[in-house]
Design an enzyme around this catalytic site. Structure first.
Site, PDB file in Angstrom:
ATOM      1  N   ASP A 188     -17.185  -7.518  29.881  1.00 19.16           N
ATOM      2  CA  ASP A 188     -17.843  -6.495  29.060  1.00 19.16           C
ATOM      3  C   ASP A 188     -18.976  -7.097  28.236  1.00 19.16           C
ATOM      4  OD1 ASP A 188     -16.829  -3.854  29.257  1.00 19.16           O
ATOM      5  OD2 ASP A 188     -14.971  -4.467  28.275  1.00 19.16           O
ATOM      6  N   LYS A 199     -12.965   2.346  38.502  1.00 14.68           N
ATOM      7  CA  LYS A 199     -13.281   0.906  38.523  1.00 14.68           C
ATOM      8  C   LYS A 199     -12.528   0.219  39.656  1.00 14.68           C
ATOM      9  CE  LYS A 199     -14.380   0.763  33.654  1.00 14.68           C
ATOM     10  NZ  LYS A 199     -13.851   0.744  32.313  1.00 14.68           N
ATOM     11  N   GLN A 232      -9.817  -1.523  28.374  1.00 16.41           N
ATOM     12  CA  GLN A 232     -10.505  -0.243  28.196  1.00 16.41           C
ATOM     13  C   GLN A 232     -10.457   0.182  26.727  1.00 16.41           C
ATOM     14  OE1 GLN A 232     -12.166   1.420  30.656  1.00 16.41           O
ATOM     15  NE2 GLN A 232     -12.763   3.043  29.258  1.00 16.41           N
TER      16      GLN A 232
HETATM   17  N1  GUN Z   1     -15.074   2.439  26.948  1.00 13.07           N
HETATM   18  C1  GUN Z   1     -16.238   3.087  27.155  1.00 13.07           C
HETATM   19  N2  GUN Z   1     -17.162   2.268  27.706  1.00 13.07           N
HETATM   20  C2  GUN Z   1     -16.552   1.065  27.840  1.00 13.07           C
HETATM   21  C3  GUN Z   1     -16.984  -0.191  28.349  1.00 13.07           C
HETATM   22  O1  GUN Z   1     -18.129  -0.385  28.782  1.00 13.07           O
HETATM   23  N3  GUN Z   1     -16.054  -1.196  28.320  1.00 13.07           N
HETATM   24  C4  GUN Z   1     -14.789  -1.019  27.829  1.00 13.07           C
HETATM   25  N4  GUN Z   1     -13.964  -2.074  27.832  1.00 13.07           N
HETATM   26  N5  GUN Z   1     -14.364   0.135  27.354  1.00 13.07           N
HETATM   27  C5  GUN Z   1     -15.237   1.166  27.363  1.00 13.07           C
END
Ligand code: GUN
Length: 288
Positions: free
Chosen positions: A119, A52, A96
């Protein structure tokens, strides 16, 4: 011939358009910041967080990574979120998931300012999604919608079957498909005769997190198959490999179009995160 939907190419195009829009004059040189919070040292999560940050730099977003120990207290995590909510250099916040045991995910997700929730998991944003209002769409299902559109899949009136009912993928996926006038069925671990239900799908989305669970017996010839799974397994040669929720070799010959793993949905999630972060910044700055 089966169309192999190239997530890397579509993700690159989305990231290029985010980079373009962030270079526009109306931003007057303002920088967009994305805070990514990782609690603990799960290697897969740590790898996602690194990717990311790389995506951010590629499109001109400033990454702010917060790597916290697994024994971080709820109070300390809450305090960090409060600080990031108030930080003018941060327009997007992502914590996350999953969080280590002992931390309350609901509390954390609801504490992020809805305007900075890139998100789209905050209850207010999920509520807005349910109501069909403007809000960040959860990145993975939004990425799947982009892939379906780029592949020219007709959704209106199609029967879409989503396997999996997680809050991150399955549930919002069903809402996004419904928004586009698909007839949507959501399957889960208690679904009776899963294969028979899946065989009714014109569009089959697998998001269960179980390696190669969807086989030829689940797929109607001519269906479009989207594989959201990213499972690390040990191959016959003892090496670690990524496989999806779909048994690709068995299913691809039947499908009109299919996403591979890797290189399908995975890169789209991160591309949509960049787009959501840009959109959050534009909303906060009154430019959207
Ligand atoms: N863990 C797996 N996919 C995601 C996501 O799209 N966002 C977040 N915050 N955690 C994740």
């Amino acid at each position: 011939m089966t169309q192999i939907i190239d997530g890397n190419a579509v993700a690159a195009a989305i990231k290029a358009s985010v980079a373009d829009s962030l270079g526009e004059r109306e931003l007057s040189g303002r920088r967009v910041g994305l805070a990514v919070v990782l609690v603990g040292d799960d290697p897969a999560s740590a790898a996602y967080v690194r990717m990311k940050a790389r995506d951010c730099r590629e499109v001109g977003i400033e990454p702010h990574d917060y790597l916290l120990p697994a024994d971080t207290s709820q109070a300390d995590l809450n305090a960090l979120i409060d600080r990031l909510n108030a930080d003018d250099t941060v327009q997007g916040i992502l914590v996350q998931l999953p969080l280590p045991a002992g931390l309350d995910t609901e509390q954390v997700v609801a504490r992020i300012a809805p305007a900075k929730d890139v998100d789209g998991f905050h209850p207010e944003n999920l509520g807005r999604l349910l109501r069909g209002l403007d809000a960040p769409r959860p990145c993975t299902p939004a990425g799947v919608m982009c892939l379906l559109d780029r592949a020219g899949v007709q959704l209106s009136g199609a029967h879409a079957v989503v396997v999996g009912r997680s809050l991150i993928v399955g549930k919002p996926m069903a809402l996004l498909l419904l928004e586009r006038n698909a007839t949507v069925t959501v399957c889960h671990s208690r679904t009776r005769d899963l294969a028979e239900v899946c065989r009714q799908a014109d569009v089959l989305v697998a998001a269960v997190g179980r390696p190669k669970m969807i086989g030829a017996e689940h797929v109607k010839p001519g269906a479009v198959v989207i594989d959201v799974g990213i499972n690390r397994v040990t191959g016959d040669d003892g090496k670690s490999v990524l496989v999806g929720d779909v048994d690709y070799d068995a299913v691809a010959p039947l499908a009109t179009a299919i996403t591979p793993v890797p290189g399908g949905v995975g890169p789209m999630t991160r591309a949509l995160l960049m787009a959501n972060t840009r959109d959050a910044a534009l909303r906060q700055w009154g430019l959207r």
